[in-house]
Design an enzyme around this catalytic site. Sequence first.
Site, PDB file in Angstrom:
ATOM      1  CG  ASP A   6      -1.792   1.195   1.339  1.00 48.06           C
ATOM      2  OD1 ASP A   6      -2.446   1.368   2.389  1.00 48.06           O
ATOM      3  OD2 ASP A   6      -1.833   1.979   0.371  1.00 48.06           O
ATOM      4  CB  SER A  20      -1.815  14.377 -13.634  1.00 49.11           C
ATOM      5  OG  SER A  20      -2.290  14.273 -14.980  1.00 49.11           O
TER       6      SER A  20
HETATM    7  O1  LIG Z   1      -5.652   5.055   2.791  1.00 50.39           O
HETATM    8  C1  LIG Z   1      -5.177   5.019   1.702  1.00 50.39           C
HETATM    9  C2  LIG Z   1      -4.344   3.856   1.260  1.00 50.39           C
HETATM   10  N1  LIG Z   1      -4.585   2.732   2.106  1.00 50.39           N
HETATM   11  C3  LIG Z   1      -5.892   2.104   1.940  1.00 50.39           C
HETATM   12  C4  LIG Z   1      -5.961   0.873   2.812  1.00 50.39           C
HETATM   13  C5  LIG Z   1      -7.352   0.364   2.846  1.00 50.39           C
HETATM   14  C6  LIG Z   1      -8.446   1.045   3.308  1.00 50.39           C
HETATM   15  N2  LIG Z   1      -9.542   0.246   3.221  1.00 50.39           N
HETATM   16  C7  LIG Z   1      -9.177  -0.940   2.670  1.00 50.39           C
HETATM   17  C8  LIG Z   1      -9.922  -2.080   2.368  1.00 50.39           C
HETATM   18  C9  LIG Z   1      -9.261  -3.170   1.810  1.00 50.39           C
HETATM   19  C10 LIG Z   1      -7.904  -3.128   1.576  1.00 50.39           C
HETATM   20  C11 LIG Z   1      -7.155  -1.990   1.869  1.00 50.39           C
HETATM   21  C12 LIG Z   1      -7.800  -0.906   2.427  1.00 50.39           C
HETATM   22  N3  LIG Z   1      -5.342   5.950   0.764  1.00 50.39           N
HETATM   23  C13 LIG Z   1      -6.122   7.046   0.990  1.00 50.39           C
HETATM   24  S1  LIG Z   1      -5.463   8.612   0.919  1.00 50.39           S
HETATM   25  C14 LIG Z   1      -6.966   9.374   1.224  1.00 50.39           C
HETATM   26  C15 LIG Z   1      -7.949   8.434   1.412  1.00 50.39           C
HETATM   27  C16 LIG Z   1      -9.312   8.802   1.667  1.00 50.39           C
HETATM   28  C17 LIG Z   1      -9.578   9.835   2.565  1.00 50.39           C
HETATM   29  C18 LIG Z   1     -10.912  10.202   2.811  1.00 50.39           C
HETATM   30  C19 LIG Z   1     -11.963   9.544   2.146  1.00 50.39           C
HETATM   31  C20 LIG Z   1     -11.676   8.518   1.245  1.00 50.39           C
HETATM   32  C21 LIG Z   1     -10.361   8.139   1.012  1.00 50.39           C
HETATM   33  C22 LIG Z   1      -7.461   7.101   1.290  1.00 50.39           C
HETATM   34  C23 LIG Z   1      -8.276   5.873   1.450  1.00 50.39           C
HETATM   35  O2  LIG Z   1      -8.999   5.727   2.425  1.00 50.39           O
HETATM   36  N4  LIG Z   1      -8.164   4.955   0.492  1.00 50.39           N
HETATM   37  C24 LIG Z   1      -8.897   3.693   0.578  1.00 50.39           C
HETATM   38  C25 LIG Z   1     -10.285   3.809   0.015  1.00 50.39           C
HETATM   39  C26 LIG Z   1     -10.669   4.940  -0.697  1.00 50.39           C
HETATM   40  C27 LIG Z   1     -11.985   5.033  -1.171  1.00 50.39           C
HETATM   41  C28 LIG Z   1     -12.880   3.994  -0.962  1.00 50.39           C
HETATM   42  C29 LIG Z   1     -12.465   2.844  -0.259  1.00 50.39           C
HETATM   43  C30 LIG Z   1     -11.164   2.753   0.226  1.00 50.39           C
END
Ligand SMILES: O=C(CNCCc1c[nH]c2ccccc12)Nc1scc(-c2ccccc2)c1C(=O)NCc1ccccc1
Length: 329
Positions: free
Chosen positions: A34, A198
């Site tokens: 990740d 981008s």
């Molecule tokens: O957290 C990460 C990377 N690790 C994810 C690990 C993980 C989180 N559920 C998981 C479920 C399964 C496997 C891995 C993960 N990226 C980022 S930066 C900003 C946001 C964010 C902030 C606010 C609102 C939304 C996103 C996210 C985020 O929540 N992405 C996941 C997601 C994004 C959208 C929808 C669903 C999940």
Amino acid sequence: DEGSATATSQSNDVEYTIPVSIGTPAQVLQLDLDTGSSDLWVFSTETESDQVNGQTLFDPSQSSSASYMDGYTWSISYGDGSTSNGDIYTDVVTIGGITVSSQAVEQAQSVSATFTRDSASDGLLGMAFDSINTAQPSQVETFFDNAQSSLDSFLFTADLKHNTDGSYGFGYIDSSLYTGDITYVDVDNSQGFWGWTSGGYAVGSDDYVTTDIVGIADTGTTLLLLDDSIVEAYYNEIDGSSNSDTYSGYVFPCSSSVPSFTFGVGSTTFTIPSDYMNTGAVYDDDSTCFGGLQSSSGTGTNIFGDVALKSAFVVFSGADSPTLGWATK
Ligand SMILES: O=C(CNCCc1c[nH]c2ccccc12)Nc1scc(-c2ccccc2)c1C(=O)NCc1ccccc1
């Protein structure tokens, strides 16, 4: 050293896991690499049993090299509302033949329902920057940082593929995995992410629109999440599409044709093929399909997730001034 590991696509590219060996003798777990977070955490014999659902559990008591980090805890919450927390051991960790002898391995004592349901992943391998690690009373380092001294080059690469296995490389660039040149762009890691800008986008064969899109390269997020203006322009091209409250995003009839999506990288562009832009039917209606491009409003950043990353060979180069390299494949 240099090495590589197979990136296994889980559930139609929802996530990509790699085998990670932990402890002595080695216990192998499938972790979700990740680049959008910086905690290496695992399902463990310490995880609440009613929160375990088929995952492989790391058992520190069976590892002669495990060492408890007394007084250390961790607790993380992701933007989708999922959470996990627990305590921490150090142990030997080997990924793609690269070994870190004393890696902080965060043990999940509690995980939220999203992770319990995700039986394909035994935890997360955070590969963003140390500044957003959640360990207390002081942060612990990522595998990538700990491996720096033993990597031939301080970089790792992602070659994610559509509905099939790809690979992650560590410490070297495998030139057989891409064509043409690698275009490098600057990284802003001030928020702890692989942040980059981008230069614009195009919907299908429409004219390219020059506009800065500030976002992150995030292997841990499935979808491509961009500004509403871009998302609306995209779904305007799909007959019968709508922004659904029921499914919390843009959906369209599975019979509709779906345009490709092009995004700028430095002086070049990358095109996400049409079939990557349709993630398939929603859970309760096989004639309604869910888009691979969704709105980033509420996330605080644009997110170039797996839908975008699997259209390229991507180099995460972590020197003092980190860069992101993109190549066609
Ligand atoms: O957290 C990460 C990377 N690790 C994810 C690990 C993980 C989180 N559920 C998981 C479920 C399964 C496997 C891995 C993960 N990226 C980022 S930066 C900003 C946001 C964010 C902030 C606010 C609102 C939304 C996103 C996210 C985020 O929540 N992405 C996941 C997601 C994004 C959208 C929808 C669903 C999940």
